[in-house]
Enzyme design. Structure first.
Site, PDB file in Angstrom:
ATOM      1  N   ASP A 405      39.272  35.513  32.595  1.00 16.70           N
ATOM      2  CA  ASP A 405      39.370  36.755  31.829  1.00 16.70           C
ATOM      3  C   ASP A 405      40.057  36.530  30.484  1.00 16.70           C
ATOM      4  O   ASP A 405      40.838  35.601  30.318  1.00 16.70           O
ATOM      5  CB  ASP A 405      40.171  37.776  32.639  1.00 16.70           C
ATOM      6  CG  ASP A 405      39.804  39.212  32.308  1.00 16.70           C
ATOM      7  OD1 ASP A 405      39.158  39.451  31.274  1.00 16.70           O
ATOM      8  OD2 ASP A 405      40.173  40.108  33.100  1.00 16.70           O
ATOM      9  N   GLU A 460      35.327  50.017  34.902  1.00 19.27           N
ATOM     10  CA  GLU A 460      36.746  50.225  34.594  1.00 19.27           C
ATOM     11  C   GLU A 460      36.971  51.245  33.478  1.00 19.27           C
ATOM     12  O   GLU A 460      38.039  51.850  33.396  1.00 19.27           O
ATOM     13  CB  GLU A 460      37.393  48.897  34.188  1.00 19.27           C
ATOM     14  CG  GLU A 460      37.548  47.906  35.314  1.00 19.27           C
ATOM     15  CD  GLU A 460      38.202  46.629  34.839  1.00 19.27           C
ATOM     16  OE1 GLU A 460      39.427  46.497  34.987  1.00 19.27           O
ATOM     17  OE2 GLU A 460      37.484  45.763  34.303  1.00 19.27           O
TER      18      GLU A 460
END
Length: 639
Positions: A405, A460
């Site tokens: 990430d 998200e």
């Protein structure tokens, strides 16, 4: 005010006026050219092998020595004449060009993917290489390919030209062309919205831009992007239909001969664009000699289900493993938190590998037939020394994959990091899910252990719109697996769609690791959704668009074995949606999961291939379904 590429070009041209190429370089360049150039040639076409499919038209202006490229399909406009060219420290290869020679070949390949819209791929493209030279002898090859589903071009330069200062490449669209654009962000998580080509606000947009002209739909894209170059975005000035290529770097280092990424135009009717694997087809063949360890699958993802607290708890993770094993879901993903301790990185402890509870979780999961995927921040892997610490350790523990990430850059140094980490994760048999990342851009053909990438405003996000969700199958998800993470039923009020639409996203959106983002409790309260998730594959034998319009609706059918899975998402008011069952002849049992007055409901119907069936769709709703061959006695498609 001049745009950044224009400024770079002017700087390069002033440098060329003040400093001539060294004599040795000129001599070398001139001796590498052909003995004779045909100055009468100033226009060329490159057509797809299939009749009536896209054709690239390349033209050299004899006065300015500039080259333009346009695209037509069935005689209608796809891309209007648009400039091509590149500027380096030592040569302006955007003007003053003269034609040298042409070389043609057929690209005919077959390959098998590990994930994506279909596993078996056939590539047939006509390729033309047009060679040009400047008055000083600097050389440029323009390589153009045309396939049934697209046109692409790239620049090939010999060594010795120094850093690339920019491209003059642009795409000219009719001003009134419909446009679906995502605002550019370094993490590629911009929202898609609809404009016309000219009315889109001045600014930067993702290079995955979709346009509709009288020649059909065209999705702009990029392929074969590596650390040899720099990522692209689109720069646009309101009031024009021009979208310029702008690079992430002011200077792209080139240490030798250079082949730039492909500037791709995925072109056809909407079904062709949606089903296309063009950007993968342009990319180099797999660099993983034995991919037997690469296995797509569905994943219980625990971040939206439990957050960092769950990531810090071995007991919580074992409970998630138990749930995945009960459902026969092949993977469980442990997100951020598992190597945190009291706000510090566990890796600051010299005994962190021994003290971690991850090996215990991996062993526990393995005994239950579940593989573990772990989240890790890019900064833990940004040096060779760190990768040599982490990657062999994860492999030794038995971890199946890594979710890396926060790269948040497409500049050349970060792309070189991708080159390194791709090779090293493959060597350690670790599948990869990139978040905060670049877009796929052909990466999944060359590195098939890359199962999915984020690069999307996914589950998200709290500001997604239903129109955005219905645009993604025609934009971001066209070019590769997309880790949207559907299934977060618990986020009522934070997502714009209905429960049935949320089930449908697991098919409407393709991902080699399909991460289910809900809580076990939310699945248990929706047994029809849970049963559907038990069935849905993560690798597909074929993909078809049944019906759709970006921003309004998208219904896709994906085949796994002898069953077709259906996923439909809609934006706008409640309606009775009509869906054509174009999955093949014969009789089919179709089971759908739809929104009912008191929750999800299941409907069954027997149809013939080509029939149209109706689905009652709530506002911003959708549905999921399975179609299997019907015969007397068959009452369900579930197995």
């Amino acid at each position: 005010m001049a745009s950044q590429p224009e400024q770079r070009s002017k700087v390069a041209r002033r440098a060329l006026l003040g400093t001539a190429l060294c004599a040795g370089l000129v001599a070398t360049l001139l001796t590498t050219g052909p003995a004779r150039a045909d100055h009468r040639d100033d226009a060329w076409t490159v057509s797809a092998p299939a009749a009536h499919e896209p054709t690239a038209h390349i033209r050299l202006d004899d006065t300015t020595g500039t080259v333009s490229l346009s695209v037509t399909r069935r005689g209608r406009t796809v891309i209007e004449p648009s400039p091509v060219g590149i500027v380096t420290e030592q040569a302006d290869l955007s003007e003053g060009l003269r034609f040298l020679h042409r070389k043609d070949r057929l690209v005919d390949e077959r390959y098998r993917a590990k994930s994506g819209k279909r596993l078996d791929r056939r590539v047939r493209m006509n390729e033309t290489r047009l060679s040009f030279a400047t008055p000083t002898g600097a050389r440029l090859d323009l390589v153009v390919r045309a396939s049934a589903d697209g046109v692409a071009y790239r620049y090939v330069l010999p060594g010795g030209y120094g850093a690339v200062l920019g491209e003059t490449s642009a795409f000219n669209l009719p001003p009134d062309a419909s446009a679906w654009l995502g605002a550019y962000r370094v993490d590629n998580e911009g929202q898609f919205a609809q404009y016309t080509a000219a009315t889109a606000p001045t600014g930067e947009y993702s290079d995955q831009a979709l346009f509709e002209t009288d020649g059909g739909y065209t999705l702009l894209a990029e392929s074969d992007l590596t650390g040899d170059y720099s990522g692209a975005r689109l720069a646009h000035d309101q009031g024009t239909g021009t979208y310029r290529i702008e690079l992430a770097d002011d200077r792209v280092q080139a240490d030798g001969p250079l082949a730039t990424p492909w500037r791709a135009m995925v072109t056809g009717d909407l079904a062709t664009v949606t089903r296309s694997t063009f950007t993968d087809d342009l990319a180099p063949a797999s660099k993983v000699p034995d991919g037997s360890w690469i296995k797509p699958g569905t994943v219980l993802w625990t971040w939206l289900a439990g957050g960092r607290e769950a990531g810090q708890s071995l007991a919580a993770q074992k409970a998630y493993v138990d749930y995945a094993a009960e459902r026969n879901w092949p993977y469980e993903a442990v997100d951020a938190g598992w190597y945190f301790k009291a706000g510090e990185w566990d890796t600051t402890d010299p005994d962190w590998q021994t003290n971690s509870w991850m090996p215990e979780l991996v062993d526990y999961a393995r005994a239950k037939g579940v593989g573990i995927i772990v989240w890790i921040h890019q900064r833990e892997l940004d040096t060779p020394e760190e990768r040599a610490q982490w990657l062999p350790t994860l492999e030794r523990w038995g971890v199946k994959g890594v979710k890396i990430d926060f790269m948040d850059s497409e500049a050349q140094p970060m792309l070189r990091w991708y080159d390194a980490v791709l090779a090293e994760t493959a060597a350690h048999h670790l599948m990869v899910d990139f978040h905060g990342s670049t877009l796929p851009k052909g990466i999944q053909r060359t590195w098939p252990h890359v199962m999915t990438l984020e690069g999307v405003a996914g589950e998200e996000k709290r500001t997604n719109t239903a129109a955005h969700l219905t645009t993604l199958p025609f934009t971001r998800n066209v070019i590769g697996s997309m880790d949207f993470t559907p299934g977060a039923f618990q986020r009522v009020g934070l997502r714009p769609n209905s429960d049935a639409a949320e089930v449908g996203l697991t098919v409407a959106y393709e991902s080699g690791l399909q991460m289910f983002a809900g809580t076990p409790e939310s699945y248990d309260r929706r047994p029809l959704a849970r049963a559907y998730f038990d069935q849905v594959p993560a690798a597909w034998d074929d993909t078809r668009l049944l019906t759709g319009r970006p921003g309004r609706e998208a219904v896709l059918a994906r085949r796994g074995g002898d069953r077709w899975f259906l996923g439909g998402v809609y934006a706008g008011a409640a309606r009775t949606a009509e869906v054509p069952l174009t999955v093949g002849p014969g009789r089919w049992l179709v089971e759908t999961v739809e929104d009912g007055a008191d929750g999800l409901v299941r409907n069954r119907r027997v149809l013939r291939g080509g029939d149209t069936f109706a689905v009652e769709v709530v506002a911003n709703g959708g549905f999921a379904g399975i179609a299997c061959r019907w015969r007397p006695g068959v009452t369900t498609c579930h197995r």
